[in-house]
Design an enzyme around this catalytic site. Structure first.
Site, mmCIF file in Angstrom:
data_model
loop_
_atom_site.group_PDB
_atom_site.id
_atom_site.type_symbol
_atom_site.label_atom_id
_atom_site.label_comp_id
_atom_site.label_asym_id
_atom_site.label_seq_id
_atom_site.Cartn_x
_atom_site.Cartn_y
_atom_site.Cartn_z
ATOM 1 C CD GLU A 24 103.468 45.992 40.253
ATOM 2 O OE1 GLU A 24 104.486 45.321 40.158
ATOM 3 O OE2 GLU A 24 102.995 46.667 39.215
ATOM 4 C CB VAL A 105 99.558 43.370 37.078
ATOM 5 C CG1 VAL A 105 98.355 43.604 37.035
ATOM 6 C CG2 VAL A 105 100.589 44.969 37.273
ATOM 7 C CG ASP A 137 106.468 37.653 26.097
ATOM 8 O OD1 ASP A 137 105.533 37.577 26.931
ATOM 9 O OD2 ASP A 137 107.821 38.300 26.287
ATOM 10 C CB SER A 139 101.979 40.384 30.532
ATOM 11 O OG SER A 139 101.775 40.371 31.869
ATOM 12 C CB ALA A 140 100.320 35.969 33.467
ATOM 13 C CG ASP A 141 100.446 41.884 34.469
ATOM 14 O OD1 ASP A 141 100.855 40.948 35.183
ATOM 15 O OD2 ASP A 141 101.174 42.955 34.092
ATOM 16 C CE LYS A 158 108.032 51.940 31.773
ATOM 17 N NZ LYS A 158 108.693 51.128 33.088
HETATM 18 N N1 PSU Z 1 106.025 47.475 33.280
HETATM 19 C C1 PSU Z 1 106.560 48.494 33.818
HETATM 20 N N2 PSU Z 1 107.215 48.512 34.956
HETATM 21 C C2 PSU Z 1 106.915 47.143 35.777
HETATM 22 C C3 PSU Z 1 106.366 46.141 35.032
HETATM 23 C C4 PSU Z 1 105.966 46.321 34.012
HETATM 24 O O1 PSU Z 1 106.557 49.534 33.157
HETATM 25 O O2 PSU Z 1 107.436 46.902 36.862
HETATM 26 C C5 PSU Z 1 106.096 44.862 35.833
HETATM 27 C C6 PSU Z 1 104.920 44.680 36.439
HETATM 28 O O3 PSU Z 1 105.134 44.173 37.758
HETATM 29 C C7 PSU Z 1 104.121 43.781 35.717
HETATM 30 C C8 PSU Z 1 105.060 43.049 35.145
HETATM 31 O O4 PSU Z 1 102.872 43.077 36.059
HETATM 32 O O5 PSU Z 1 106.329 43.653 34.958
HETATM 33 C C9 PSU Z 1 104.721 42.229 33.910
HETATM 34 O O6 PSU Z 1 105.840 41.241 33.711
HETATM 35 P P1 PSU Z 1 105.538 40.505 32.265
HETATM 36 O O7 PSU Z 1 105.797 41.279 31.094
HETATM 37 O O8 PSU Z 1 106.862 39.321 32.432
HETATM 38 O O9 PSU Z 1 104.380 39.598 32.261
HETATM 39 MN MN MN Z 2 106.233 37.826 29.172
#
Ligand code: PSU
Ligand code: MN
Length: 299
Positions: A24, A105, A137, A139-141, A158
């Site tokens: 990524e 991701v 909330d 994540s779309a991951d 994390k």
């Molecule tokens: N968690 C980390 N470092 C990061 C990310 C998450 O410890 O850089 C980044 C990754 O690219 C992950 C994204 O896919 O944040 C997730 O964002 P969101 O929670 O908005 O879906």
């Molecule tokens: Mn989010």
């Protein structure tokens, strides 16, 4: 239809059914790590993949073109200012010709799958946020891991997230979670979150076999690799930092895609850089494990 442009090296490797590891780009942009550590992370991850016998394929949108594999002279672009891009943003980034879209991701696994790359390495995945029952909330991951046939290698997620609910969500979505020589889901800077993984694996060939034998062919597998022992941070210290960062985000009214980058930058500030060597070490280690899996998958 999403048709990424491949670097010639990646195209050659895929043409020969050779090992390739997608990466990524958010982690390598200013959104993931402060300069110059982001550049260091990029070089170290690419080197780790090569040293283990695979080809690195950094994913990004550059000048409106979806890319899997970039050229060495494009590394500077990836490490400069970028816009965060989840899977849903890919079409927008391409149609609006974003100069640099950094893949999360979800976007990276979508691009890897579109290119036919079976293994992807990252630092930590996004997950279910604490308080998601109020904010929604998630994540779309997580859905992306369930929707693309890619093995994702991460150091867990994390601990500012709700890791128990993240594992529940992955179970519901049908994503196999494999602990790499470890029984516990890792919490990024620390080896254990207190939540058990459903399955433990010992080798790259075992992961490859599980991926090839899984029931649905359009679902991913998540490999959770704990940070190397020597690089682990102190859990009690981190808890205090995470709590303060979360409270700060709430006070500042941060929502949506800004939540994760905001908390990441607060953690970096609060640990005044102590977290950075740990972050680099785990990303590099994940890249090496992913390359070993890609080699096993190619054999
Ligand atoms: N968690 C980390 N470092 C990061 C990310 C998450 O410890 O850089 C980044 C990754 O690219 C992950 C994204 O896919 O944040 C997730 O964002 P969101 O929670 O908005 O879906
Ligand atoms: Mn989010």
């Amino acid at each position: 239809m999403l048709i990424p442009v491949l670097s010639s090296e990646v195209a050659d490797a895929l043409g020969a059914s050779g090992p390739v590891v997608a990466l990524e780009s958010t982690i390598f942009s200013h959104l993931g790590l402060p300069s110059p550590h982001n550049r260091d992370a990029l070089e170290r991850c690419c080197r780790a993949v090569r040293d283990a016998g695979a080809v690195p394929a950094v994913t990004a949108v550059i000048d409106g073109v979806a890319r899997v594999g970039i050229e060495p002279d494009e590394h500077d672009l990836i490490c400069g200012p970028a816009r965060k891009m989840a899977e849903r943003d890919l079409g927008v980034a391409i149609a609006q010709r974003w100069p640099i879209g950094a893949t999360t991701v979800s976007a990276a696994v979508a691009l890897a799958a579109a290119a036919g790359v079976g293994v992807f390495a990252t630092g930590g995945i996004g997950g279910v946020h604490r308080g998601a029952e109020i904010t929604g909330d998630i994540s779309a991951d997580l859905d992306a891991l369930a929707n693309h046939p890619v093995i994702t290698v991460c150091a867990g997620a994390k601990a500012f997230l709700d890791l128990g609910r993240t594992l529940e969500y992955l179970e519901t979505a049908g994503v196999a979670v494999l602990g790499w020589r470890h029984d516990d889901f890792p919490a990024f800077y620390t080896r254990s979150s207190g939540h058990a993984v459903p399955h433990r694996v010992e080798s790259a060939s075992e992961v490859a076999a599980i991926h090839l034998a899984r029931g649905r062919d359009r679902v991913g597998v998540l490999v959770a690799v704990p940070i190397p022992e020597a690089d682990e941070l102190d859990a009690a210290y981190l808890d205090a930092v995470l709590d303060a960062s979360l409270a700060d985000a709430e006070r500042s009214g941060i929502v949506g895609a800004q939540v994760t980058p905001f908390i990441l930058s607060r953690i970096a500030e609060a640990t005044s850089g102590a977290s950075i060597p740990a972050n680099l070490a785990l990303a590099e280690h994940n890249a090496a494990v992913a390359a070993a899996i890609a080699v096993a998958l190619a054999n």
